[in-house]
Design an enzyme around this catalytic site. Structure first.
Site, PDB file in Angstrom:
ATOM      1  N   ARG A 140     -45.845 -59.943  31.629  1.00  0.00           N
ATOM      2  CA  ARG A 140     -44.474 -60.272  32.130  1.00  0.00           C
ATOM      3  C   ARG A 140     -44.442 -61.397  32.824  1.00  0.00           C
ATOM      4  NH1 ARG A 140     -41.337 -54.543  33.043  1.00  0.00           N
ATOM      5  NH2 ARG A 140     -39.392 -56.155  32.528  1.00  0.00           N
ATOM      6  N   ASP A 177     -30.935 -52.710  28.957  1.00  0.00           N
ATOM      7  CA  ASP A 177     -31.807 -51.851  28.865  1.00  0.00           C
ATOM      8  C   ASP A 177     -31.239 -50.528  27.997  1.00  0.00           C
ATOM      9  OD1 ASP A 177     -33.539 -52.725  30.753  1.00  0.00           O
ATOM     10  OD2 ASP A 177     -32.522 -51.590  32.533  1.00  0.00           O
ATOM     11  N   ARG A 231     -39.183 -56.039  22.815  1.00  0.00           N
ATOM     12  CA  ARG A 231     -38.494 -54.849  22.278  1.00  0.00           C
ATOM     13  C   ARG A 231     -37.499 -55.487  21.013  1.00  0.00           C
ATOM     14  NH1 ARG A 231     -36.117 -52.253  28.010  1.00  0.00           N
ATOM     15  NH2 ARG A 231     -37.860 -51.126  28.528  1.00  0.00           N
ATOM     16  N   ARG A 259     -38.494 -46.801  26.960  1.00  0.00           N
ATOM     17  CA  ARG A 259     -37.497 -46.574  26.359  1.00  0.00           C
ATOM     18  C   ARG A 259     -37.878 -46.589  24.689  1.00  0.00           C
ATOM     19  NH1 ARG A 259     -34.208 -46.635  30.203  1.00  0.00           N
ATOM     20  NH2 ARG A 259     -34.409 -48.113  31.991  1.00  0.00           N
ATOM     21  N   GLN A 275     -33.090 -58.849  38.548  1.00  0.00           N
ATOM     22  CA  GLN A 275     -33.983 -58.748  39.513  1.00  0.00           C
ATOM     23  C   GLN A 275     -34.380 -60.102  40.192  1.00  0.00           C
ATOM     24  OE1 GLN A 275     -37.236 -57.752  36.835  1.00  0.00           O
ATOM     25  NE2 GLN A 275     -36.581 -55.594  36.601  1.00  0.00           N
ATOM     26  N   GLY A 316     -41.656 -53.748  36.672  1.00  0.00           N
ATOM     27  CA  GLY A 316     -41.075 -55.200  37.013  1.00  0.00           C
ATOM     28  C   GLY A 316     -40.128 -55.221  38.091  1.00  0.00           C
ATOM     29  N   ARG A 348     -33.898 -49.674  45.209  1.00  0.00           N
ATOM     30  CA  ARG A 348     -33.112 -50.399  46.176  1.00  0.00           C
ATOM     31  C   ARG A 348     -33.050 -49.493  47.314  1.00  0.00           C
ATOM     32  NH1 ARG A 348     -32.391 -52.507  41.262  1.00  0.00           N
ATOM     33  NH2 ARG A 348     -31.891 -54.845  40.992  1.00  0.00           N
TER      34      ARG A 348
END
Length: 427
Positions: A120, A312, A343, A385, A168, A92, A25
């Site tokens: 995605r 996350d 995930r 991750r 998002q 993303g 950002r």
């Protein structure tokens, strides 16, 4: 890659890299502002580098010198048509937020990414942008990348209730609303990270927030600022868990961002009985030092409004739960299915292959602890991750070796991860 196993303790102090969300950002706001923006302690992971390159391709001058990023803002209407398609890499965040940024640009662009990003769904952001007058489309009915977008100077304001909890999508619509003539109202399903709201005001913009309702009056002008990026709690999460589950351990994590919309993992650690201390709180920077020690843990339930505050961190929280006595239930987390990987399934498969007892569900997992972990071969499937979660799990393995395939995925968000791990093993 062969991972370190069977460690006797973890000790030491580290500063985790800059927050990924704030880093993205800072580049976006700096580019759209008028004047110069300087960004300190930015994350130099692959996702953020993708965002920086995209704005360079859109005509923004961005310099990286002496550890400081300097952005020469071009203003809301100053972006230029790129020579080629815009490469979002694995990010993303980049493709969704920049779709909103380009909503008011009167030129056509194509945006694409790697194999993971191309799976995605983008319909969550293309649908409301179409309502604002943007021409945007992708592949299949879910609008998978690559996306083709043509913005408009006659962007319509929008009144939109988000069908999912997504920072998002919220942020993409806020960037579009800043360029539309009139009042836009965005209503969240659940509270999500509010970095866009905070930074909009930091850059001289205006909005009103009333509970889950965000109102933006457009068009607006922004002014360049100095941004100091705190450490990423999503990266710190791996060390928080490592310090709790490794034997004879005590870890000190400095300058970690503790924005209240991101601290769900702290709530979970406390609910599970983990030893966690928060010191040196900086209320302006919303950062603090976090200290964890080896702990006896118990299972808990993770659901509802807590989920967006730790979405996350759920892979590493799943590992934490394998080392807690009793059952941990994660639900309302179907969003995990459309991250870099599914995930829910990938975490369950990876940890189960190492001896955990995890049952995947439609919207989460049921995790039975405490499990003794053993060696296995784990594939990240390109998900950073999953890679870091596996590296922390390997520390507990007394029997066998842990091989990690596609370990380079970790560079997405934490290029210095293995260097920091080595320092803590030898601390």
């Amino acid at each position: 890659m062969k991972l370190k196993t069977n460690i006797r303790h973890l000790h030491g102090s580290i500063r985790v890299p800059g927050d990924k969300s704030i880093s993205h950002r800072s580049i976006i706001f700096g580019s759209l502002a008028e004047g110069e923006t300087k960004v300190y302690d930015i994350l130099r992971g692959e996702d953020v580098l993708s965002t920086m390159q995209v704005f360079r391709d859109l005509g923004v001058e961005i310099e990286d010198k002496d550890g400081v990023i300097t952005v020469q803002g071009v203003g809301m209407a100053g972006l230029k048509a790129p020579q080629n398609a815009l490469n979002m890499g694995n990010s993303g965040t980049s493709i969704r937020l920049i779709s909103g940024v380009l909503a008011g640009a009167d030129f056509e662009v194509e945006m694409f990414g790697d194999d993971s990003l191309s799976k995605r769904p983008m319909d969550r952001v293309t649908l409301p942008l179409k309502k604002m007058g943007v021409s945007i489309s992708g592949q299949t009915e879910r609008d998978l990348p690559p996306l083709r977008l043509k913005g408009t100077k006659n962007l319509r304001p929008i009144h939109y209730e988000l069908p999912i909890a997504s920072a998002q999508v919220k942020s993409a619509l806020m960037f579009a609303a800043l360029q539309a003539k009139g009042e836009s109202v965005i209503i969240e399903k659940e509270y999500t990270r509010n970095h866009t709201e905070d930074m909009l005001q930091q850059f001289g913009g205006h909005l009103s927030v009333d509970g889950k309702k965000i109102t933006v009056q457009g068009p607006q002008k922004l002014t360049g600022q100095k941004v100091v990026v705190p450490g990423d709690i999503s990266s710190a999460a791996f060390w928080l868990v490592a310090g709790l589950i490794a034997p004879n351990s005590r870890l000190v994590l400095q300058n970690v961002g503790i924005n209240e919309t991101r601290t769900g993992i702290i709530d979970v650690i406390r609910a599970m009985g983990g030893k966690l201390e928060i010191t040196e709180i900086d209320p302006v920077a919303k950062s603090a030092t976090l200290i964890v020690e080896s702990s006896d843990l118990k299972g808990t339930e993770i659901c509802g409004a807590l989920i967006p505050r730790l979405i996350d961190e759920l892979p590493i929280i799943a590992l934490l739960a394998t080392q807690a006595q009793g059952v941990t239930v994660i639900k309302d987390a179907e969003e995990l299915k459309v991250k870099e990987t599914d995930r829910i399934q990938v975490v369950a498969d990876a940890l189960n292959s190492m001896g955990a007892d995890i049952t995947p569900t439609a919207d989460g997992m049921i995790i039975k602890g405490k499990s003794a972990l053993h060696g296995a071969r784990v594939n990240t499937f390109g998900d950073h991750r999953i890679g870091m979660m596996t590296a922390i799990a390997a520390l507990l393995v007394a029997d066998g070796e842990v091989e990690l395939d596609r370990a380079e995925a970790i560079n997405t968000s934490y290029p210095s991860f293995f260097d920091d791990l080595e320092s803590l093993i030898h601390g």
